[in-house]
Design an enzyme around this catalytic site. Structure first.
Site, short mmCIF file in Angstrom:
data_model
loop_
_atom_site.label_atom_id
_atom_site.label_comp_id
_atom_site.label_asym_id
_atom_site.label_seq_id
_atom_site.Cartn_x
_atom_site.Cartn_y
_atom_site.Cartn_z
N ARG A 57 -61.12 11.67 -32.27
CA ARG A 57 -61.21 10.63 -31.24
C ARG A 57 -60.17 9.53 -31.45
NH1 ARG A 57 -66.85 7.85 -29.69
NH2 ARG A 57 -66.73 6.72 -31.65
N ARG A 109 -60.47 4.52 -34.85
CA ARG A 109 -61.41 3.55 -35.39
C ARG A 109 -61.65 3.84 -36.87
NH1 ARG A 109 -66.49 3.62 -31.33
NH2 ARG A 109 -67.53 3.42 -33.35
N ARG A 163 -80.79 0.57 -30.62
CA ARG A 163 -80.53 1.63 -31.59
C ARG A 163 -81.63 1.73 -32.64
NH1 ARG A 163 -74.52 1.87 -31.19
NH2 ARG A 163 -73.70 3.46 -32.56
N LYS A 189 -71.59 8.71 -24.92
CA LYS A 189 -72.24 7.56 -24.27
C LYS A 189 -71.22 6.64 -23.61
CE LYS A 189 -74.19 5.71 -27.95
NZ LYS A 189 -73.75 6.62 -29.02
N ARG A 210 -72.78 7.70 -40.53
CA ARG A 210 -73.23 7.26 -39.20
C ARG A 210 -74.22 8.25 -38.60
NH1 ARG A 210 -67.97 6.76 -35.95
NH2 ARG A 210 -69.23 5.94 -34.24
#
Ligand code: AMP
Length: 210
Positions: free
Chosen positions: A123, A156, A84, A9, A167
């Site tokens: 990531r 992160r 969300r 996204k 998550r």
């Protein structure tokens, strides 16, 4: 932009934002900045984020209301990571009604779960501009440094394996119902989010005509 964590996204929203000259509004980025700055909002949000849970709807809706009232959002915006939950989507419908605007499209980027875990664990995020890299699939030219702004990359906290599982569960339970919500309203544009960043971007642009 609707889709799972790690679904692309943010990456796609950034590209579209530059192309269309309208802001990318990422609730995740706004919250991370608040956490970095140690504000009241940041302190509250951090607890939820570290556990892979969603920050309460009233806080998020307040953030979006404020952000959409800024001058740069006058000619449109790309929402990344909001809404969300169904409650957020309903609040957003009311907001749009209030300002006499409507949604153009809800781009749902769908990616298989195994692929998401691979993407999220590798990531790396830029501490300056928020651009994202992947240690294996899209590494920066110089290790640990953003190609775009030269600031250091970091992992992160919520991209560590223990939080990722949570998550993804949160996503399935609370965010996935939005697919039906927007399908019924006729806004949903479904994009298969597997392939190169450029190919996925082309598919999105073709689907929404930009
Ligand atoms: P993201 O960068 O979009 O993956 O968001 C990181 C984290 O910020 C999420 O796991 C949530 O804890 C929180 N967050 C971001 N956007 C929202 C939202 N719309 N509603 C609730 N929590 C959010």
């Amino acid at each position: 932009m609707l889709g799972p964590p790690g679904g692309g996204k943010g990456t796609q929203a950034k590209i579209l934002s530059e192309r269309l000259g309208i802001p990318q509004i990422s609730t995740g980025d706004i919250l991370r900045e608040a956490v970095r700055e140690g504000t009241e909002l940041g302190k509250i949000a951090k607890k939820y984020m570290d556990e892979g849970k969603l920050v309460p709807d009233d806080i998020i809706v307040g953030i979006i209301k404020e952000r959409l009232s800024q001058p740069d959002a006058k000619n449109g915006f790309i929402l990344d990571g909001f809404p969300r939950t169904v409650a957020q989507a309903e609040a957003f419908d009311d907001m749009l009604k209030g300002i006499g605007e409507s949604l153009k499209a809800v781009i749902f980027i769908d990616v298989p779960k195994e692929e998401l875990v691979r993407r999220l664990t590798g990531r790396r995020t830029c501490s300056g501009c928020g651009r994202m890299y992947h240690v294996e699939f899209s590494p920066p030219k110089e290790e640990g440094v953003c190609d775009h702004c030269g600031k250091p990359l970091y992992q992160r906290d919520d991209d560590k394996e223990e939080t990722i599982v949570k998550r993804l569960e949160t996503y399935e339970a609370q965010t996935l119902p939005l697919v039906d919500y927007y399908k019924k309203k006729g806004f949903l544009v479904e994009i298969e989010g597997v392939g190169s960043i450029e190919d996925i971007n082309r598919k999105i642009r073709e689907a929404i005509g930009v």
